[in-house]
Design an enzyme around this catalytic site. Structure first.
Site, PDB file in Angstrom:
ATOM      1  N   SER A 218      36.549  31.745  73.054  1.00  0.00           N
ATOM      2  CA  SER A 218      35.464  32.187  73.935  1.00  0.00           C
ATOM      3  C   SER A 218      35.902  31.987  75.382  1.00  0.00           C
ATOM      4  O   SER A 218      36.002  30.853  75.857  1.00  0.00           O
ATOM      5  CB  SER A 218      34.193  31.402  73.657  1.00  0.00           C
ATOM      6  OG  SER A 218      33.750  31.685  72.368  1.00  0.00           O
TER       7      SER A 218
ATOM      8  N   GLY B  70      27.946  24.981  68.049  1.00  0.00           N
ATOM      9  CA  GLY B  70      26.844  25.707  67.433  1.00  0.00           C
ATOM     10  C   GLY B  70      26.810  27.191  67.736  1.00  0.00           C
ATOM     11  O   GLY B  70      25.918  27.911  67.277  1.00  0.00           O
ATOM     12  N   GLN B  71      27.779  27.639  68.501  1.00  0.00           N
ATOM     13  CA  GLN B  71      27.843  29.044  68.886  1.00  0.00           C
ATOM     14  C   GLN B  71      27.946  29.933  67.637  1.00  0.00           C
ATOM     15  O   GLN B  71      28.564  29.542  66.650  1.00  0.00           O
ATOM     16  CB  GLN B  71      29.108  29.186  69.735  1.00  0.00           C
ATOM     17  CG  GLN B  71      29.385  30.516  70.291  1.00  0.00           C
ATOM     18  CD  GLN B  71      30.769  30.517  70.940  1.00  0.00           C
ATOM     19  OE1 GLN B  71      31.458  29.501  70.957  1.00  0.00           O
ATOM     20  NE2 GLN B  71      31.170  31.645  71.457  1.00  0.00           N
ATOM     21  N   ARG B  72      27.356  31.111  67.699  1.00  0.00           N
ATOM     22  CA  ARG B  72      27.302  31.978  66.518  1.00  0.00           C
ATOM     23  C   ARG B  72      28.688  32.227  65.909  1.00  0.00           C
ATOM     24  O   ARG B  72      28.868  32.175  64.701  1.00  0.00           O
ATOM     25  CB  ARG B  72      26.644  33.297  66.894  1.00  0.00           C
ATOM     26  CG  ARG B  72      26.225  34.129  65.700  1.00  0.00           C
ATOM     27  CD  ARG B  72      25.525  35.385  66.146  1.00  0.00           C
ATOM     28  NE  ARG B  72      24.113  35.176  66.399  1.00  0.00           N
ATOM     29  CZ  ARG B  72      23.183  35.155  65.454  1.00  0.00           C
ATOM     30  NH1 ARG B  72      23.530  35.298  64.202  1.00  0.00           N
ATOM     31  NH2 ARG B  72      21.909  34.971  65.752  1.00  0.00           N
ATOM     32  N   ILE B  74      31.165  30.402  65.810  1.00  0.00           N
ATOM     33  CA  ILE B  74      31.764  29.209  65.192  1.00  0.00           C
ATOM     34  C   ILE B  74      31.053  28.848  63.876  1.00  0.00           C
ATOM     35  O   ILE B  74      31.629  28.243  62.995  1.00  0.00           O
ATOM     36  CB  ILE B  74      31.708  28.020  66.187  1.00  0.00           C
ATOM     37  CG1 ILE B  74      32.704  28.261  67.314  1.00  0.00           C
ATOM     38  CG2 ILE B  74      32.046  26.710  65.507  1.00  0.00           C
ATOM     39  CD1 ILE B  74      32.820  27.116  68.266  1.00  0.00           C
TER      40      ILE B  74
END
Lengths: 309, 184
Positions: A218, B70-72, B74
């Protein structure tokens, strides 16, 4: 005595620990050694540092030397910025009995050192203020900056809405980046914008890497994480030698952003080279990268964290 | 049973290790909870890319706490950390009403996983220091926690930022783990 011991430990972390340096750091032995050398060479430690070392290391050493001085006035000169630097240098020369005529370069060199030392301290205060400034949606400047980041990184794709899934394309976690800056505050955003604005090609290249099907990460989140790394390096004082090596006067926030650009761009290269299994390896690879940078700053006297252009 | 084995048993009880999984949506406050458990500074946190793991020593237990991002993107990796989990802590941002449904769906999926069957569940209703935080009891109703069968669970209101409620939750963790160890 305890105080002195604590200081010794602090300075220790920045250098290789050898038996000799251990002995040297015991205050009493140190002053005896210094006295003997002074008798032999007729110069004080400050003079010897200035004669021997290159600019960056020289300033780091001068700072340590002054911090550990037995004269309270000398310690104070590095702790609090004197109103008049020229007068401060003269005061040091008087106390250390250094004659200006026989040491013509001493005055200007020491003055540069003091300027660098206090420039760094002031920079740290400025960076800390930016870090603790929370991202605020009500703040027009903040919002403008965020939208600027979008247009810099995605010039061909307009943002459909301020809160949008599109933010995910440049590596924010959700549809509103505001919660992602967290502990790095506006500093994290400023770094991202600076990199995209001043190194558009590098930024585009690393953004493309971040979208790699296997080694992707990211982008924005990683960048905020590297902001945190640069901040840690400032806190520990390791970045001093980089600034002293690259900036002759006082380092500015711009110089700091430059160092960040180097760190982030190098991290991207490091990450791709590591060929990680997946994004869950981030902490491990970040740790390895951090160690490399720490070693570079601690052991390479000429360390410069500058982007290749 | 020989004296030596009794001693050994006593000793191993004292140093019992617990593997704890800390999950939840992004920005729920997982890393802040982790850091406050480890008595570390919480003002320099950044979003977790990947995971953090810390070992926290408490009286009688050594807690190995795994804080997974907690990111989508991941979340699909969460499963890789389920093995041998002694206790699941699920963190919810009590002010993020818009995502209550999303967090509920994620939790339900976790609880349906075979590897987590029977694993006790602690839910932290975090960010209670903010005025728009939902009450822990309301969150419990929303998530229909009372319909959970065959699982020990608890919901604990907390503010990781202020350090309130976290310790209460951890005490429950240790009590539950202690009871489970005795059963064995």
């Amino acid at each position: 005595m305890l105080q002195a011991g604590k200081k010794t430990l602090a300075t220790f972390k920045h250098g290789p620990v050898t038996f000799l340096s251990l002995l040297y750091n015991i205050a009493l032995i140190r002053s005896v050694i210094k006295w003997i050398i002074r008798m032999l060479t007729g110069t004080c430690q400050l003079q010897r540092i200035l004669q021997k070392c290159e600019s960056g290391t020289c300033t780091v050493k001068i700072e340590e030397c002054l911090r550990r001085s037995k004269f309270q006035q000398l310690r104070r000169i590095v702790e609090v910025e004197p109103e008049n630097l020229d007068a401060a240098v003269e005061q040091i020369m008087t106390i250390k009995q250094i004659v200006a005529d026989t040491n013509p370069r001493f005055f200007t060199m020491l003055r540069t050192c003091l300027e660098q030392i206090h420039g760094y301290n002031k920079l740290f205060v400025e960076i800390e203020a930016l870090r603790t400034e929370k991202y605020d949606c009500e703040n027009e400047e903040h919002e403008k900056l965020l939208l600027k980041l979008w247009s810099l990184l995605q010039p061909d794709e307009p943002l459909t809405c301020r809160v949008s899934k599109q933010w995910g394309n440049i590596g924010f976690q959700g549809d509103d980046p505001k919660t992602d800056f967290r502990g790095m505050g506006i500093l994290g955003l400023l770094n991202l914008v600076y990199f995209a604005e001043h190194y558009p090609e590098h930024a585009a290249k690393s953004l493309l890497h971040s979208m790699h099907p296997k080694y992707g990460y990211s982008y924005a989140i990683a960048s905020i994480n590297i902001t945190s790394m640069s901040y840690e390096l400032m806190c520990s004082g390791l970045l001093r030698s980089h600034f002293f090596n690259t900036v002759q006067g006082r380092p500015t926030t711009e110089h700091y952003h430059e160092a960040f650009c180097y760190l982030f761009y190098e991290f991207d290269k490091f990450w791709m080279k590591s060929e990680p299994e997946n994004v869950m390896e981030f902490s491990r690879i970040r740790g390895e990268f951090m160690k490399t940078i720490q070693d570079l700053l601690a052991y390479l006297p000429t360390a410069r964290l500058l982007m290749e252009t | 049973m020989g004296l030596l084995s009794i001693l050994r048993k006593l000793r191993s009880d004292h140093h019992k290790e617990l593997r704890i999984l800390l999950l939840g949506l992004d920005n729920a406050g997982k890393t802040t909870i982790l850091k406050s458990l480890a008595s570390e500074k919480i003002d320099q946190i950044t979003p977790t890319q990947g995971f953090n793991v810390k070992c926290v020593n408490t009286p009688g237990f050594k807690l190995n706490v795994w804080d997974i991002g907690g990111q989508r993107r991941i979340r699909p990796y969460w499963r890789n950390y389920f093995e041998n989990t002694d206790l699941l802590i699920y963190v919810i941002d009590s002010t993020d009403q818009k995502r209550f449904e999303e967090t509920g769906v994620e939790l339900r999926e976790l609880l349906e996983d075979e590897k987590l069957s029977g694993v006790p569940l602690l839910i932290f209703a975090n960010k209670q220091d903010l005025f728009n935080a939902a009450k822990a009891s309301d969150i419990a109703n929303l998530l229909k926690l009372h319909t959970l069968n065959g699982r020990t669970w608890q919901i604990q209101a907390c503010s990781a930022l202020k350090g309130e409620g976290v310790q209460d939750g951890i005490e429950w963790v240790m009590k539950t783990a202690g009871a489970k160890a005795k059963k064995k």
